[in-house]
Design a protein around this motif. Structure first.
Motif, PDB file in Angstrom:
ATOM      1  N   ASP A 169       3.275   2.909   6.209  1.00 22.90           N
ATOM      2  CA  ASP A 169       1.891   3.401   6.089  1.00 22.90           C
ATOM      3  C   ASP A 169       1.366   3.978   7.395  1.00 22.90           C
ATOM      4  O   ASP A 169       0.175   4.321   7.477  1.00 22.90           O
ATOM      5  N   ALA A 221       0.826  -1.216   0.000  1.00 23.27           N
ATOM      6  CA  ALA A 221       0.000   0.000   0.000  1.00 23.27           C
ATOM      7  C   ALA A 221       0.857   1.261   0.000  1.00 23.27           C
ATOM      8  O   ALA A 221       0.444   2.299  -0.523  1.00 23.27           O
ATOM      9  N   ASN A 280       5.091  13.956   9.119  1.00 24.38           N
ATOM     10  CA  ASN A 280       4.045  13.098   8.562  1.00 24.38           C
ATOM     11  C   ASN A 280       3.574  13.572   7.187  1.00 24.38           C
ATOM     12  O   ASN A 280       2.682  12.973   6.591  1.00 24.38           O
ATOM     13  N   ASN A 313       1.022   2.140  10.146  1.00 27.95           N
ATOM     14  CA  ASN A 313       0.100   1.072  10.550  1.00 27.95           C
ATOM     15  C   ASN A 313       0.867  -0.068  11.231  1.00 27.95           C
ATOM     16  O   ASN A 313       1.771  -0.643  10.652  1.00 27.95           O
ATOM     17  N   MET A 373      -4.118  10.095   9.129  1.00 26.98           N
ATOM     18  CA  MET A 373      -3.565   8.767   8.849  1.00 26.98           C
ATOM     19  C   MET A 373      -3.633   8.451   7.360  1.00 26.98           C
ATOM     20  O   MET A 373      -4.568   8.836   6.681  1.00 26.98           O
ATOM     21  N   MET A 374      -2.668   7.672   6.882  1.00 20.31           N
ATOM     22  CA  MET A 374      -2.730   7.160   5.522  1.00 20.31           C
ATOM     23  C   MET A 374      -3.806   6.080   5.413  1.00 20.31           C
ATOM     24  O   MET A 374      -4.413   5.898   4.363  1.00 20.31           O
ATOM     25  N   LYS A 375      -3.992   5.329   6.476  1.00 27.38           N
ATOM     26  CA  LYS A 375      -4.955   4.222   6.474  1.00 27.38           C
ATOM     27  C   LYS A 375      -5.857   4.348   7.690  1.00 27.38           C
ATOM     28  O   LYS A 375      -5.365   4.424   8.823  1.00 27.38           O
ATOM     29  N   ASN A 376      -7.151   4.349   7.476  1.00 25.45           N
ATOM     30  CA  ASN A 376      -8.094   4.435   8.582  1.00 25.45           C
ATOM     31  C   ASN A 376      -9.398   3.783   8.161  1.00 25.45           C
ATOM     32  O   ASN A 376     -10.135   4.340   7.362  1.00 25.45           O
ATOM     33  N   ASN A 377      -9.672   2.611   8.690  1.00 21.91           N
ATOM     34  CA  ASN A 377     -10.910   1.897   8.346  1.00 21.91           C
ATOM     35  C   ASN A 377     -11.897   1.874   9.504  1.00 21.91           C
ATOM     36  O   ASN A 377     -12.714   0.962   9.615  1.00 21.91           O
ATOM     37  N   ALA A 378     -11.829   2.881  10.357  1.00 15.98           N
ATOM     38  CA  ALA A 378     -12.749   2.954  11.497  1.00 15.98           C
ATOM     39  C   ALA A 378     -14.081   3.558  11.056  1.00 15.98           C
ATOM     40  O   ALA A 378     -14.336   4.744  11.237  1.00 15.98           O
ATOM     41  N   HIS A 396       3.197  -2.394   9.004  1.00 18.73           N
ATOM     42  CA  HIS A 396       3.404  -1.509   7.859  1.00 18.73           C
ATOM     43  C   HIS A 396       3.802  -0.109   8.320  1.00 18.73           C
ATOM     44  O   HIS A 396       3.050   0.853   8.146  1.00 18.73           O
ATOM     45  N   SER A 408      -3.594   2.453  13.437  1.00 16.49           N
ATOM     46  CA  SER A 408      -2.903   3.512  12.686  1.00 16.49           C
ATOM     47  C   SER A 408      -2.500   4.598  13.661  1.00 16.49           C
ATOM     48  O   SER A 408      -3.280   4.930  14.574  1.00 16.49           O
ATOM     49  N   LEU A 409      -1.337   5.152  13.476  1.00 10.89           N
ATOM     50  CA  LEU A 409      -0.913   6.271  14.323  1.00 10.89           C
ATOM     51  C   LEU A 409       0.271   6.976  13.677  1.00 10.89           C
ATOM     52  O   LEU A 409       0.953   6.397  12.832  1.00 10.89           O
ATOM     53  N   PRO A 410       0.492   8.247  14.048  1.00  7.39           N
ATOM     54  CA  PRO A 410       1.631   8.951  13.460  1.00  7.39           C
ATOM     55  C   PRO A 410       2.921   8.187  13.751  1.00  7.39           C
ATOM     56  O   PRO A 410       3.114   7.671  14.862  1.00  7.39           O
ATOM     57  N   ALA A 469      -6.645   0.226  11.053  1.00  2.00           N
ATOM     58  CA  ALA A 469      -6.070   0.774   9.824  1.00  2.00           C
ATOM     59  C   ALA A 469      -6.597   0.045   8.611  1.00  2.00           C
ATOM     60  O   ALA A 469      -6.892   0.657   7.591  1.00  2.00           O
TER      61      ALA A 469
END
Lengths: 461, 461
Positions: A380, A152, B102, A382, B181-186, A377, A346-348, A417
């Motif tokens: 990303d 990704a 970031n 993640n 975030m680059m990825k966030n599926n919440a 990842h 996900s987090l910085p 994430a």
């Protein structure tokens, strides 16, 4: 007694509509549970029209349904109960068109990811979504959960790979947005609603996906680092020198590396086991000679500047499998630990180290024995966390979740994430989303599925 | 008589709420119309909270509002009538945070695109959205219309650059999804709803956007080609050899090139005027020497293989301005022609030539005198068409639109790639979207704006 099941069987036949009894020969809808599927019936439509007709009837009867893909989800998004009809897309598994001029592929939702990857590779192209479950997960599920995976960083998550979508709504309406254009601003981009909504707003039946030129070069290394800060610096250097060739940047904390390179794991350690951090880095490109020079130059330069302390380059398919296995064969954790609670946050990037320290400390305070494996990842933002404790009471999972997820609210992280919310994370959704956002999600859910029959109780309470 | 305007003025002051009379000192909301703004009042909120309060009152009064950005749209999406309150975001124009770790920037909706580009460049980074109107268009409008522009081939359209969004709904609810975030599926990815919905579902107030490393190399050329098929082949070769360095690939048909390099245009022709097609190609990278070698190698190889017949490399800022001016200074068309009808269509690259031939033929059949200039973002599958006829009757525009847009339905194209639907294209929406899709759009509109006060009558009839 089962009016609707009998009606569906009459209309679509016994091959399409399996009874509760027949469905019980199949595995349950929960990853690694080992149990049998328990549902009111299992529908196996062969076409979009057939699914639309099934949904029209379910809508009429206010019959709850649960869409099923490859059943590799880990958040309970496909969990079904005895009063629900499961709908599997397994018979809608055709690749309808590979368009090498416009670089798109048109697929039905039941196509297995690995089959798609292979068919696209056979044509000299790449379908870049890649993840551990590729051998059984289905494209429909990948879209419904907005899958991320191992590449990704370069190619984007599933949302970025979807150009067009066909969906069946709760009432059986077919929404065909099979767009092939890179740019299309003709009205609302409806497909975005369904990507990542875990089957709660519609059932994905087909998609137009982007394909990429097949890479002609591959460079992969496992490296040792003395500190997390070095891993941040190494990522920065890799992005600067490899630019868009950088495809994978996976961090591995020491304890996970040790677990994966010690018995009963089949993997020996390619590098000493005493480094605090490891990174699996991979670059894909078009020119093996030039790209290898660039890749090895990066490693040499970072070694000289003591950003990395050791490196092993994968020089054969066997070594690729070895290095990747250490990162990917997470099932090995389950041979050693039980129960295991999975997280996918996900987090910085600059908060990752202190976050992992914080939750490890809290877990150690709370439990006598606890393992908390962190990896994932990093490129990303993640991380995956696999937590195992010596306790397994009714509320153990909840206690672990509270420790792992609560700190994310303050650092602007996400409770998931890529795995999605499903059933397991929905009580924590408020950590990542405001009350106003959750209310708006419910407004959308009600607008699209007023009877609440699509994947009932998933994501939203 | 104007209850609501008086109430708003009382609450927010005369600096925030301009009367109809005061607003008339400002230009109208239609590009190049030269007219004055005619609206019930013009609101100029200074903060999200202020806008939310204004919307709560407008909602209570069922008062229609029209969000205004930089007023550079060409589809009538910002057009306002005398019974509507226009809301400009011009006073919400702060860049709140540039996060170089970031790689994100947090901006208010009223920031002018060019100002943002400059501020990000000052920090050594790139904000990659770029388009002709950058000097006056605003980020909020860029998001609301999902802007594309000159570098979408490499960096994506606006949708791909937005990580987080803050929006005020019709009833004044603030939806803050300021995800970094680059990825966030919440849960549902709510921001996707608002991107490209042209202010009909909510008013965008803030965003978190991606920024990129600043390129260190730039290579630009204008080339001549004997056929459209050669332009397809050249694009293929450019993608293969330049890979992700390829940032811009703009096609220009002969008649547009001749117009732009002949008086009254200030531009002389950098290449002979007799080639059937021209391409402006640009590659951005990190290493000037290596990238120039790659770029010139591509041109040489394609020249030897007769894919291109001539090329001019931009060797100075002056030459860059010259070459880019020929592509970009579309206002020159208006010095020569009146009226001019603008189009912005998406279609498969391999259908572009026959499509342009078809509509030119039909226009010539219908009108005594007609000019149809074709050029644009071929790499994105997106052409701009500027059509001028000798007639200017009430139904001339409609007749031209019918000729230009109707063929798109059969080839799976879109009536608008980047400009949006606004008022001007809504009667043609059915050419690109099915009745079921349009119905679902209306379902969403009703769910989010039940009183229909947000940008009334835009996109949807």
């Amino acid at each position: 007694m089962n009016d609707i099941v009998e009606k569906l069987q009459e209309l679509f036949g016994l091959k399409c509509i399996l009874s509760q009894h027949e469905a019980a020969h199949r595995p349950a809808s929960v990853w690694m549970s080992g149990a049998a599927l328990h549902c009111k019936a299992l529908a196996r439509p062969k076409s979009t029209d057939e699914l639309a007709e099934i949904m029209r009837i379910c809508h009429e009867y206010a019959q709850p349904v649960v869409p099923h893909g490859g059943l590799t989800g880990v958040a309970g998004g496909a969990k079904v109960s005895g009063d629900e009809i499961a709908i599997t897309l397994e018979r809608m598994n055709e690749i309808e068109e590979i368009d090498v001029v416009n670089k798109t592929v048109t697929v039905q939702a039941g196509v297995i990811l690995q089959d798609l990857q292979q068919k696209i590779a056979d044509q000299g192209f790449l379908f870049p979504l890649d993840l551990g479950a590729k051998g059984s997960c289905m494209i429909g599920g990948n879209i419904a959960t907005n899958a991320g995976g191992l590449q990704a960083l370069r190619y984007g998550v599933m949302r970025q790979l979807v150009l067009g979508l066909e969906v069946v709504l709760a009432d059986g309406t077919i929404i065909s947005s099979m767009n092939k254009m890179m740019k299309n601003n003709a009205g609302y981009d409806l497909k975005q609603l369904f990507i990542g909504s875990e089957g709660t707003l519609g059932i994905i039946t087909k998609a137009v996906l982007r394909i990429e030129d097949a890479p002609q070069s591959r460079n992969t290394a496992l490296v040792c680092l003395e500190s997390f800060q070095d891993a941040v610096q190494f990522l920065h250097e890799a992005k600067k020198s490899l630019a868009s060739l950088l495809t994978t940047y996976e961090i591995i904390w020491q304890d996970y590396y040790q677990l994966m390179t010690s018995a009963p794991s089949p993997y020996s350690p390619p590098l000493p086991q005493n480094a605090p951090f490891y990174v699996l880095i991979e670059a894909l490109g078009q020119n093996q000679e030039a790209d290898t020079a660039l890749f090895e130059g990066l490693l040499e330069s970072c070694f000289e500047r003591e950003i990395i302390t050791d490196a092993a380059l994968a020089k054969s398919q066997q070594e690729l499998d070895w290095f990747w296995g250490i990162r990917e064969q997470v099932e090995l954790i389950f041979q050693v630990h039980h129960p295991v609670f999975l997280f996918d946050v996900s987090l910085p990037i600059n908060t990752m180290e202190s976050y992992v320290e914080e939750i490890k400390g809290k877990l150690q305070n709370r439990f006598e024995q606890v393992a908390c494996y962190a990896f994932g990842h990093m490129g990303d933002g993640n991380l995956h966390l696999f937590v195992s404790t010596d306790e397994n009471h009714a509320d153990t999972r909840h206690q672990v979740e509270e420790i792992v997820l609560t700190p994310l609210a303050a650092i602007g992280g996400s409770i998931t994430a890529e795995h999605g919310v499903g059933l397991e994370k929905k009580m924590w959704l408020h950590l990542s989303r405001s009350q106003e956002e959750i209310t708006l999600m419910k407004t959308l859910k009600t607008a699209l599925d007023p009877k609440g029959i699509l994947n009932r109780g998933k994501i939203l309470a």
